[in-house]
Design a protein around this motif. Structure first.
Motif, PDB file in Angstrom:
ATOM      1  N   GLY A  30       0.812  -1.205   0.000  1.00  0.00           N
ATOM      2  CA  GLY A  30       0.000   0.000   0.000  1.00  0.00           C
ATOM      3  C   GLY A  30       0.845   1.255   0.000  1.00  0.00           C
ATOM      4  N   SER A  31       2.166   1.095  -0.102  1.00  0.00           N
ATOM      5  CA  SER A  31       3.045   2.260  -0.044  1.00  0.00           C
ATOM      6  C   SER A  31       2.817   3.199  -1.227  1.00  0.00           C
ATOM      7  N   PHE A  32       2.417   2.661  -2.390  1.00  0.00           N
ATOM      8  CA  PHE A  32       2.135   3.513  -3.541  1.00  0.00           C
ATOM      9  C   PHE A  32       1.042   4.515  -3.197  1.00  0.00           C
ATOM     10  N   TYR A  33      -0.004   4.035  -2.532  1.00  0.00           N
ATOM     11  CA  TYR A  33      -1.120   4.904  -2.178  1.00  0.00           C
ATOM     12  C   TYR A  33      -0.723   5.931  -1.129  1.00  0.00           C
ATOM     13  N   GLU A  34       0.123   5.516  -0.191  1.00  0.00           N
ATOM     14  CA  GLU A  34       0.588   6.438   0.834  1.00  0.00           C
ATOM     15  C   GLU A  34       1.430   7.545   0.220  1.00  0.00           C
ATOM     16  N   VAL A  35       2.319   7.194  -0.697  1.00  0.00           N
ATOM     17  CA  VAL A  35       3.167   8.179  -1.365  1.00  0.00           C
ATOM     18  C   VAL A  35       2.313   9.115  -2.212  1.00  0.00           C
ATOM     19  N   SER A  36       1.349   8.558  -2.915  1.00  0.00           N
ATOM     20  CA  SER A  36       0.452   9.362  -3.747  1.00  0.00           C
ATOM     21  C   SER A  36      -0.352  10.333  -2.885  1.00  0.00           C
ATOM     22  N   ARG A  39       1.916  13.164  -1.736  1.00  0.00           N
ATOM     23  CA  ARG A  39       2.186  14.071  -2.844  1.00  0.00           C
ATOM     24  C   ARG A  39       0.982  14.991  -3.090  1.00  0.00           C
ATOM     25  N   ASN A  40      -0.218  14.449  -3.035  1.00  0.00           N
ATOM     26  CA  ASN A  40      -1.420  15.252  -3.250  1.00  0.00           C
ATOM     27  C   ASN A  40      -1.660  16.246  -2.127  1.00  0.00           C
ATOM     28  N   ILE A  41      -1.353  15.867  -0.905  1.00  0.00           N
ATOM     29  CA  ILE A  41      -1.486  16.791   0.224  1.00  0.00           C
ATOM     30  C   ILE A  41      -0.523  17.963   0.057  1.00  0.00           C
ATOM     31  N   LYS A  42       0.721  17.678  -0.329  1.00  0.00           N
ATOM     32  CA  LYS A  42       1.702  18.742  -0.552  1.00  0.00           C
ATOM     33  C   LYS A  42       1.278  19.656  -1.699  1.00  0.00           C
ATOM     34  N   LEU A  43       0.790  19.065  -2.783  1.00  0.00           N
ATOM     35  CA  LEU A  43       0.327  19.842  -3.928  1.00  0.00           C
ATOM     36  C   LEU A  43      -0.840  20.738  -3.531  1.00  0.00           C
ATOM     37  N   ASN A  44      -1.774  20.199  -2.771  1.00  0.00           N
ATOM     38  CA  ASN A  44      -2.930  20.977  -2.330  1.00  0.00           C
ATOM     39  C   ASN A  44      -2.507  22.156  -1.461  1.00  0.00           C
ATOM     40  N   LYS A  45      -1.582  21.931  -0.540  1.00  0.00           N
ATOM     41  CA  LYS A  45      -1.088  23.014   0.321  1.00  0.00           C
ATOM     42  C   LYS A  45      -0.399  24.104  -0.505  1.00  0.00           C
ATOM     43  N   LYS A  46       0.384  23.689  -1.493  1.00  0.00           N
ATOM     44  CA  LYS A  46       1.078  24.640  -2.361  1.00  0.00           C
ATOM     45  C   LYS A  46       0.075  25.485  -3.150  1.00  0.00           C
ATOM     46  N   GLU A  47      -0.927  24.834  -3.715  1.00  0.00           N
ATOM     47  CA  GLU A  47      -1.935  25.557  -4.491  1.00  0.00           C
ATOM     48  C   GLU A  47      -2.764  26.484  -3.605  1.00  0.00           C
TER      49      GLU A  47
END
Length: 178
Positions: A30-36, A39-47
């Motif tokens: 499940g590490s793929f989902y955790e990494v994804s 990444r999405n949380i960081k992208l959302n914070k940046k936006e």
């Protein structure tokens, strides 16, 4: 005769064994989902930080945070108690699309006036949710983070991957579903 009886008894004993469960050849952690997700949380914070800068630069505008995760302000608001679009209503509207630097991606002329059957046709998530907030005659400017716009795939034309958008939308009419 004895060896046949012994073989029969042995085969009966071993044939009554229940089948073993099949094991998977590879186990995913499940590490793929955790990494994804990270990444999405960081992208959302940046936006959200970029959108907050736009809001801070325009103190004259009264930005409203929607429950759906985008921001908007009224360029022209109708105070009268009129209709907002419901499921199946036909909304006639026009809009443009810009990036957060105010560079036009699609002008109103590029897109043209649209007739959209509410929640029955394809439209990107943020715009669909934004139209539900509008009344006929209103003009609203929306700030959409990429996950409310075209997300990871873009529009496969002018809008790239993970691009937050600014859309100025004018609702001309709403024809209620009978």
């Amino acid at each position: 005769m004895k060896p046949i009886v012994i073989l029969l008894i042995i085969s009966l004993i071993f044939s009554c064994k229940s089948p073993d469960a099949r094991r998977p050849e590879s186990v995913q952690s499940g590490s793929f989902y955790e990494v994804s997700a990270e990444r999405n949380i960081k992208l959302n914070k940046k936006e959200q930080a970029l959108i907050q800068k736009i809001i801070d630069r325009n103190p004259d505008q009264e930005y409203i945070a929607s429950k759906s995760g985008f921001w908007y302000f009224y360029n022209s608001k109708i105070e009268l108690d009129t209709i907002t679009p419901q499921f199946g209503d036909i909304v006639n509207f026009k809009y443009n699309i810009k990036d957060l630097n105010e560079n036009t991606i699609y002008s109103e002329d590029d897109i043209r006036t649209q007739n959209y059957v509410m929640d029955k046709e394809e439209l990107f998530t943020g715009l669909r949710e934004g139209l539900k907030l509008m009344k006929p005659g209103e003009v609203v400017t929306f700030l959409f983070p990429s996950q409310k716009a075209y997300g990871y795939y873009g529009d496969t034309n002018r809008i790239g991957t993970n691009i937050p958008l600014i859309c100025k939308v004018t609702v001309n009419t709403i024809k209620q579903n009978q």
